[in-house]
Write an enzyme that holds these catalytic residues in place. Structure first.
Site, mmCIF file in Angstrom:
data_model
loop_
_atom_site.group_PDB
_atom_site.id
_atom_site.type_symbol
_atom_site.label_atom_id
_atom_site.label_comp_id
_atom_site.label_asym_id
_atom_site.label_seq_id
_atom_site.Cartn_x
_atom_site.Cartn_y
_atom_site.Cartn_z
ATOM 1 N N GLU A 1 -5.401 -8.312 -1.291
ATOM 2 C CA GLU A 1 -6.076 -8.135 0.004
ATOM 3 C C GLU A 1 -7.534 -7.814 -0.241
ATOM 4 O O GLU A 1 -7.856 -7.015 -1.128
ATOM 5 C CB GLU A 1 -5.489 -6.969 0.805
ATOM 6 C CG GLU A 1 -4.234 -7.275 1.539
ATOM 7 C CD GLU A 1 -3.785 -6.141 2.443
ATOM 8 O OE1 GLU A 1 -4.645 -5.487 3.074
ATOM 9 O OE2 GLU A 1 -2.575 -5.915 2.512
ATOM 10 N N GLU B 1 0.822 -1.221 0.000
ATOM 11 C CA GLU B 1 0.000 0.000 0.000
ATOM 12 C C GLU B 1 0.851 1.263 0.000
ATOM 13 O O GLU B 1 0.808 2.065 0.942
ATOM 14 C CB GLU B 1 -0.936 -0.006 1.217
ATOM 15 C CG GLU B 1 -1.963 -1.101 1.137
ATOM 16 C CD GLU B 1 -3.023 -1.032 2.228
ATOM 17 O OE1 GLU B 1 -2.751 -0.476 3.299
ATOM 18 O OE2 GLU B 1 -4.133 -1.551 2.017
#
Ligand code: BG6
Length: 499
Positions: free
Chosen positions: A396, A184
């Site tokens: 995810e 991320e």
């Protein structure tokens, strides 16, 4: 006709800091997440101010640091991998702990015990035919770099990090085909401590306003430090990421390297042009992280944003060439929720940990206020296809919930089955739309320490771990209802999503 490709990579995802435990064992050093202490099962602690950091150090002996315990994967990895294999996993996303290999980050050579640990894990995965998917840096920075260099704001971190990343490719290239550089990467600008080890008030006092929300206009006393520091840190991460992609392409062509960003789909609140413009601008802001890593350059608009907002980046020597030569092979993302944007950001509420949005009456929310929206995933996958034309790995996705083990050692997590089913449906539809999705690894396939809450109370797993926020419990593993369901999904290659 089957909806998912034959070699689709079904699996699950974790990160070292949230599962391994075994901190300081076999010479392991500490990273910045090891200094985040527990403040309550529902209290987000992704931001670190000087006073919190000083407290973490001064009261190290008495504060509760759940990341240091993880779920004891360090000792139980064989048992855990056997459970993943029982579900039929084809892929397991994990990360390597930088400080297990290079305890302070400054060493020239890695710790042999740490090196051996990951060989053992990879061997165990391959024994069951599970392909590791390895995040090189999942929010972990050796604590020495926080102290010495102000986190990723300093260019000095680059050579140390590059040494670590190069070692990973040299050592594990024959065991690991799929790699991600930074988890991320867009979080460094939203949550600078988490993504970049940056303590924002380190060089000047200010109080974090009580109603503060990131992803929006910052109070003037914070904006200058925040944006300059976080975009500088991001620049350094882009550089080292591109450097390692280039190195891997030259020395390990069998490896594929992806970026990884947090996708949250945005809707304008109304059809008013100003709401639409705001939604467009925020979407572009989110996509910019992928643009740099997949297209190999900074888009013009962000350079103009920097100029207009007095953000002064110290550009790394030769940065344009480095970025151009280090483009990723695939796009990867985390996806949990969608948000609504308005032209008047002050009206947006904070939900969950740090996302700002208006409430969307058309969709449901999780226990933690995250807005559940599989259709937005389908839309975003289509947009990513059009923008990058690269394979996409969804690394995810999932639903966090409060859960307890029943007396008969079961957990009836039908809401998780419903959540995952709807998202798998959306992925199948995106594939039918022509999106090249290569894999799906739901988050926290075994319960683990929550990142935003630093607690065990928020659970995502197919497997329940008997541990609480304070380290009490047997740490034994139990199969939830979703375990058996996901096993069936994988066995049917996504055709059978029934209860
Ligand atoms: C992602 C992170 O943001 O979301 C994970 O990559 C994190 O590390 C996951 O755990 C879920 O967030 P949380 O705060 O519910 O654990």
């Amino acid at each position: 006709m089957p909806r998912f490709p034959e070699n689709f990579l079904w699996g699950g995802a974790t990160s070292a800091a949230q599962i391994e435990g075994g901190r300081c064992l076999d010479g392991k050093g500490l990273c910045h997440l090891d200094y985040v202490y527990y403040r309550g099962a529902k209290i987000p602690c992704n931001f670190m101010l000087k006073k919190d950091y000083e407290k973490a150090k001064a009261e190290e002996a008495t504060l509760n640091f759940p990341n240091r315990r993880g779920i004891d994967f360090f000792h139980r990895y064989k048992e855990d991998i056997a459970l993943l294999a029982e579900m039929g996993f084809k892929s397991f996303r994990m990360s390597i702990s930088w400080t297990r290999l290079f305890p302070t980050g400054l060493e020239e050579t890695p710790d042999p015990e740490g090196v051996k640990f990951y060989h053992n894990v990879f061997r165990e995965l391959h024994r069951y035919g599970i392909e590791p998917l390895v995040t090189m840096i999942h929010y972990e920075l050796p604590i020495v770099f926080v102290e010495k260099y102000d986190g990723w704001t300093s260019e000095e971190v680059i050579p140390h990090c590059y040494r670590y990343l190069k070692f990973l490719i040299d050592e594990y290239k024959d065991e690991v085909k799929y790699w991600l550089t930074f988890n991320e990467i867009n979080m460094v600008t939203a949550v600078p401590w988490l993504g970049g080890g940056i303590i924002l008030d380190r060089h000047g006092e200010f109080e974090m306003p009580k109603d503060f929300r990131p992803f929006g206009p910052l109070p003037p006393e914070m904006a200058e430090r925040w944006e300059n520091a976080s975009h500088q840190a991001l620049h350094h991460q882009f550089i080292v990421s591109a450097m390692i992609v280039k190195y891997a392409h030259e020395t390990a062509p069998q490896c594929l390297i992806g970026n990884m960003f947090n996708l949250h789909h945005l809707y304008p609140e109304t059809p008013s042009p100003s709401d639409a413009l705001r939604a467009h601008q925020e979407t572009e802001f989110n996509m910019f992280f992928c643009d740099v890593m997949a297209k190999g350059y900074y888009p013009k608009w962000i350079l103009s944003y920097y100029r207009k907002n007095n953000i002064h980046i110290k550009w790394y020597d030769n940065y344009e060439k480095i970025l151009e030569q280090g483009k990723v092979d695939f796009i990867s993302l985390s996806y949990y929720l969608s948000s609504i944007v308005t032209a008047d950001p002050k009206r947006q509420e904070r939900i969950g940990s740090f996302i700002r949005t208006l409430h969307n009456p058309h969709i449901e929310t999780s226990d933690f206020g995250w807005q559940i929206d599989p259709t937005a995933l389908r839309i975003s996958l289509n947009e990513l296809r059009d923008r990058f034309d690269l394979p996409i790995y969804i690394v995810e996705n999932g639903i966090g919930a409060f859960e307890e083990l029943n007396e008969d050692k079961t957990v009836h997590d039908n809401y998780r089955i419903a959540y995952l089913r709807s998202h798998i449906e959306a992925i199948a539809e995106a594939i039918e739309d022509g999106v090249d999705v290569i894999g799906y690894t739901p988050w926290g396939c075994i319960d683990l320490v929550s990142c935003s809450l630093v607690s065990m109370s928020k659970r995502y797993g197919f497997v329940y771990v008997d541990a609480d926020d304070f380290g009490n419990g047997t740490y034994d593993r139990y199969r939830k209802d979703s375990f058996y369901w996901y096993k069936k999904v994988i066995a049917s290659n996504g055709e059978d999503l029934s209860d």
